[in-house]
Design a protein around this motif. Structure first.
Motif, PDB file in Angstrom:
ATOM      1  N   ASP A   1     -40.247  34.025  91.141  1.00 44.03           N
ATOM      2  CA  ASP A   1     -40.387  32.679  90.561  1.00 44.03           C
ATOM      3  C   ASP A   1     -40.375  31.690  91.711  1.00 44.03           C
ATOM      4  N   ALA A   2     -41.188  30.643  91.624  1.00 47.28           N
ATOM      5  CA  ALA A   2     -41.320  29.724  92.758  1.00 47.28           C
ATOM      6  C   ALA A   2     -41.576  28.315  92.282  1.00 47.28           C
ATOM      7  N   ARG A   3     -41.234  27.356  93.133  1.00 47.73           N
ATOM      8  CA  ARG A   3     -41.481  25.945  92.854  1.00 47.73           C
ATOM      9  C   ARG A   3     -41.377  25.165  94.165  1.00 47.73           C
ATOM     10  N   THR A   4     -41.881  23.954  94.167  1.00 51.96           N
ATOM     11  CA  THR A   4     -41.765  23.080  95.333  1.00 51.96           C
ATOM     12  C   THR A   4     -40.888  21.888  94.978  1.00 51.96           C
TER      13      THR A   4
ATOM     14  N   ASP B   1     -47.034  37.416 103.760  1.00 54.94           N
ATOM     15  CA  ASP B   1     -48.197  37.404 102.873  1.00 54.94           C
ATOM     16  C   ASP B   1     -48.569  35.986 102.446  1.00 54.94           C
ATOM     17  N   LEU B   2     -47.578  35.117 102.355  1.00 59.58           N
ATOM     18  CA  LEU B   2     -47.837  33.726 101.967  1.00 59.58           C
ATOM     19  C   LEU B   2     -48.255  32.863 103.153  1.00 59.58           C
ATOM     20  N   GLY B   3     -48.172  33.406 104.352  1.00 62.22           N
ATOM     21  CA  GLY B   3     -48.522  32.634 105.537  1.00 62.22           C
ATOM     22  C   GLY B   3     -47.400  31.746 106.021  1.00 62.22           C
ATOM     23  N   LEU B   4     -46.141  32.156 105.758  1.00 63.26           N
ATOM     24  CA  LEU B   4     -44.976  31.344 106.101  1.00 63.26           C
ATOM     25  C   LEU B   4     -44.063  32.021 107.120  1.00 63.26           C
ATOM     26  N   ALA B   5     -44.554  33.053 107.800  1.00 63.47           N
ATOM     27  CA  ALA B   5     -43.712  33.802 108.715  1.00 63.47           C
ATOM     28  C   ALA B   5     -43.203  32.959 109.875  1.00 63.47           C
ATOM     29  N   GLU B   6     -43.937  31.925 110.268  1.00 64.12           N
ATOM     30  CA  GLU B   6     -43.536  31.087 111.400  1.00 64.12           C
ATOM     31  C   GLU B   6     -42.784  29.838 110.968  1.00 64.12           C
TER      32      GLU B   6
ATOM     33  N   GLY C   1     -46.622  20.858 112.952  1.00 66.97           N
ATOM     34  CA  GLY C   1     -46.398  19.741 112.047  1.00 66.97           C
ATOM     35  C   GLY C   1     -47.335  19.736 110.851  1.00 66.97           C
ATOM     36  N   VAL C   2     -48.096  20.810 110.668  1.00 70.29           N
ATOM     37  CA  VAL C   2     -49.043  20.919 109.553  1.00 70.29           C
ATOM     38  C   VAL C   2     -48.335  21.525 108.347  1.00 70.29           C
ATOM     39  N   ALA C   3     -48.557  20.955 107.177  1.00 70.08           N
ATOM     40  CA  ALA C   3     -47.914  21.445 105.955  1.00 70.08           C
ATOM     41  C   ALA C   3     -48.648  22.667 105.422  1.00 70.08           C
ATOM     42  N   TRP C   4     -47.864  23.636 104.974  1.00 69.16           N
ATOM     43  CA  TRP C   4     -48.418  24.856 104.381  1.00 69.16           C
ATOM     44  C   TRP C   4     -49.158  24.531 103.084  1.00 69.16           C
ATOM     45  N   GLU C   5     -50.329  25.149 102.901  1.00 66.56           N
ATOM     46  CA  GLU C   5     -51.137  24.921 101.709  1.00 66.56           C
ATOM     47  C   GLU C   5     -50.539  25.702 100.539  1.00 66.56           C
ATOM     48  N   LYS C   6     -50.148  24.987  99.497  1.00 68.33           N
ATOM     49  CA  LYS C   6     -49.462  25.622  98.361  1.00 68.33           C
ATOM     50  C   LYS C   6     -50.396  26.041  97.238  1.00 68.33           C
ATOM     51  N   TRP C   7     -51.686  26.065  97.469  1.00 67.84           N
ATOM     52  CA  TRP C   7     -52.661  26.420  96.437  1.00 67.84           C
ATOM     53  C   TRP C   7     -52.349  27.795  95.844  1.00 67.84           C
ATOM     54  N   LYS C   8     -52.172  27.864  94.538  1.00 67.70           N
ATOM     55  CA  LYS C   8     -51.914  29.101  93.796  1.00 67.70           C
ATOM     56  C   LYS C   8     -50.762  29.907  94.398  1.00 67.70           C
ATOM     57  N   TYR C   9     -49.693  29.213  94.763  1.00 66.58           N
ATOM     58  CA  TYR C   9     -48.601  29.912  95.435  1.00 66.58           C
ATOM     59  C   TYR C   9     -47.893  30.919  94.537  1.00 66.58           C
ATOM     60  N   LYS C  10     -47.836  30.656  93.235  1.00 66.53           N
ATOM     61  CA  LYS C  10     -47.200  31.605  92.329  1.00 66.53           C
ATOM     62  C   LYS C  10     -48.016  32.886  92.216  1.00 66.53           C
ATOM     63  N   THR C  11     -49.323  32.748  92.167  1.00 66.24           N
ATOM     64  CA  THR C  11     -50.194  33.915  92.094  1.00 66.24           C
ATOM     65  C   THR C  11     -50.095  34.740  93.374  1.00 66.24           C
ATOM     66  N   ARG C  12     -50.074  34.081  94.514  1.00 67.30           N
ATOM     67  CA  ARG C  12     -49.987  34.790  95.796  1.00 67.30           C
ATOM     68  C   ARG C  12     -48.646  35.509  95.944  1.00 67.30           C
ATOM     69  N   LEU C  13     -47.565  34.878  95.474  1.00 68.45           N
ATOM     70  CA  LEU C  13     -46.258  35.520  95.531  1.00 68.45           C
ATOM     71  C   LEU C  13     -46.236  36.755  94.639  1.00 68.45           C
TER      72      LEU C  13
ATOM     73  N   ASP D   1     -43.500  16.816  99.254  1.00 71.07           N
ATOM     74  CA  ASP D   1     -42.627  17.866  98.735  1.00 71.07           C
ATOM     75  C   ASP D   1     -42.542  19.007  99.752  1.00 71.07           C
ATOM     76  N   PRO D   2     -41.765  18.832 100.806  1.00 68.32           N
ATOM     77  CA  PRO D   2     -41.715  19.821 101.888  1.00 68.32           C
ATOM     78  C   PRO D   2     -40.922  21.086 101.556  1.00 68.32           C
ATOM     79  N   VAL D   3     -40.221  21.104 100.442  1.00 66.66           N
ATOM     80  CA  VAL D   3     -39.365  22.251 100.104  1.00 66.66           C
ATOM     81  C   VAL D   3     -40.159  23.263  99.277  1.00 66.66           C
ATOM     82  N   PHE D   4     -40.118  24.514  99.697  1.00 68.15           N
ATOM     83  CA  PHE D   4     -40.675  25.619  98.907  1.00 68.15           C
ATOM     84  C   PHE D   4     -39.544  26.598  98.625  1.00 68.15           C
ATOM     85  N   HIS D   5     -39.262  26.812  97.360  1.00 70.47           N
ATOM     86  CA  HIS D   5     -38.135  27.661  96.937  1.00 70.47           C
ATOM     87  C   HIS D   5     -38.660  28.753  96.023  1.00 70.47           C
ATOM     88  N   TYR D   6     -38.368  29.986  96.367  1.00 72.97           N
ATOM     89  CA  TYR D   6     -38.732  31.077  95.462  1.00 72.97           C
ATOM     90  C   TYR D   6     -37.609  32.114  95.423  1.00 72.97           C
ATOM     91  N   SER D   7     -37.603  32.869  94.339  1.00 71.28           N
ATOM     92  CA  SER D   7     -36.582  33.898  94.144  1.00 71.28           C
ATOM     93  C   SER D   7     -37.255  35.225  93.850  1.00 71.28           C
TER      94      SER D   7
END
Length: 330
Positions: free
Chosen positions: A4-7, A86-91, A119-131, A56-62
């Motif tokens: 489950d995820a949200r920003t 897989d989400l592109g957030l390793a760094e 300083g570039v924000a991660w693209e959250k497009w379809k983040y629930k589907t990708r997770l 909305d810089p916070v990305f929270h998932y469980s």
């Protein structure tokens, strides 16, 4: 596995929630020197300021597992790290926190969407589907219980009963719950793991009811307790774990379920009464031998009649037919 995820916009509030109480089993940091709940928000907020546009810089998932899948810390961390990759957030800056306040194991991951160097924000497009896709792939690779997904389009296990449609959910709300059959222990265990993140995230009965409705189940009162049903089978709310007990939820939400259920039922009846009132008005007018149009406009000319009359061609002024101008033929 269930994800489950949200920003959001606040690092501090989420960090306090993740570390509140005695439920923290362990915590690990990624691209941060500490997991301290007071220092991490400050560091993440400072990094987020590198981007002037992100709101909305916070990305929270469980990630949660069934009760019977008690994985070691190393494997839970490996799965969390894989989802980050897989989400592109390793760094990106992240904190992984495991909770042990429920029967099913689960971890929370708080991530800073803003990259600490670019300083570039991660693209959250379809983040629930990708997770979800990442978790489904890992279930197959690791031989874990494969929970059917709703978003990623992965092939479902045919042995798992499909979730009801919205029409079936509406039908379930009209059924007499006393005629339902109980879910089996295996089904209850699967349901508990799937719904656990929603019981954690909900802040009120209405929000919880909506989250559960999206999963194909509805809350109903049954005697002094509460049940969950899909219109065919049901399980007791108490079977969903410690965080799903009625008394605990009522204390957390500041409202009893009975009060919420009464308000919900009143709203449903109100919508039906409006429609009944409209049909009653139509029948009353019909008994008077009139149409609704005649009853509304009475003896006045209706707008439609006025438009029809005005649309008829008229003769031009100053023009008369020949016989009117020259008189009758002789």
């Amino acid at each position: 596995m269930i994800g489950d995820a949200r920003t959001g916009s606040g690092f501090g509030g989420l960090a306090r929630y993740l570390h509140s109480g005695d439920r923290v089993a362990w915590a690990e940091a990624r691209n941060l020197p500490t997991t301290d709940p007071d220092l991490v928000p400050l560091m993440m907020r400072s990094t987020a300021m590198l981007s002037k546009r992100v709101k909305d810089p916070v990305f929270h998932y469980s990630i949660s597992w069934p009760e019977y899948e008690q994985l070691p810390k190393e494997q839970m961390l490996s799965i969390a790290d894989r989802t980050l990759a897989d989400l592109g957030l390793a760094e990106h800056q992240a904190v992984i926190v495991a909770h042990d306040d429920t029967a099913h194991p689960h971890v929370h991951v708080m991530v800073n969407r803003v990259h600490p160097e670019t300083g570039v924000a991660w693209e959250k497009w379809k983040y629930k589907t990708r997770l979800e896709r990442s978790l489904k792939d890992q279930e197959k690779e690791l031989g874990l219980t494969q929970v059917p997904g709703r978003l990623s389009g992965t092939e479902r296990d045919k042995s798992v009963q499909r979730r009801p449609t919205k029409g079936e959910q509406r039908l379930a709300e009209r059924l007499d719950v006393s005629t339902l059959d109980r879910w089996s222990k295996d089904d209850v265990s699967e349901l508990r793991g799937r719904l656990a993140p929603h019981f954690e995230a909900a802040k009120g009965w209405g929000e919880l009811d909506e989250l559960l409705r999206q999963e194909g189940v509805t809350l109903y009162a049954k005697g002094p307790g509460v049940i969950l049903t899909n219109g065919e089978r049901y399980a007791k709310l108490s079977e969903m774990g410690k965080r799903a007990r009625k008394s605990g939820l009522e204390e957390r939400f500041g409202e009893t379920f009975d009060t919420y259920a009464e308000v919900r039922q009143t709203k449903r009846q109100q919508h039906r009464s409006y429609w009944d009132m409209a049909k009653g008005l139509r029948d009353q007018v019909a008994r008077m031998g009139k149409t609704l149009r005649e009853w509304v406009f009475g003896g006045q000319e209706s707008l439609l009649d006025r438009l029809n009359r005005q649309s008829k061609p008229r003769q031009k002024r100053g023009f008369r037919r020949r016989e009117d101008r020259d008189g009758p033929e002789r």
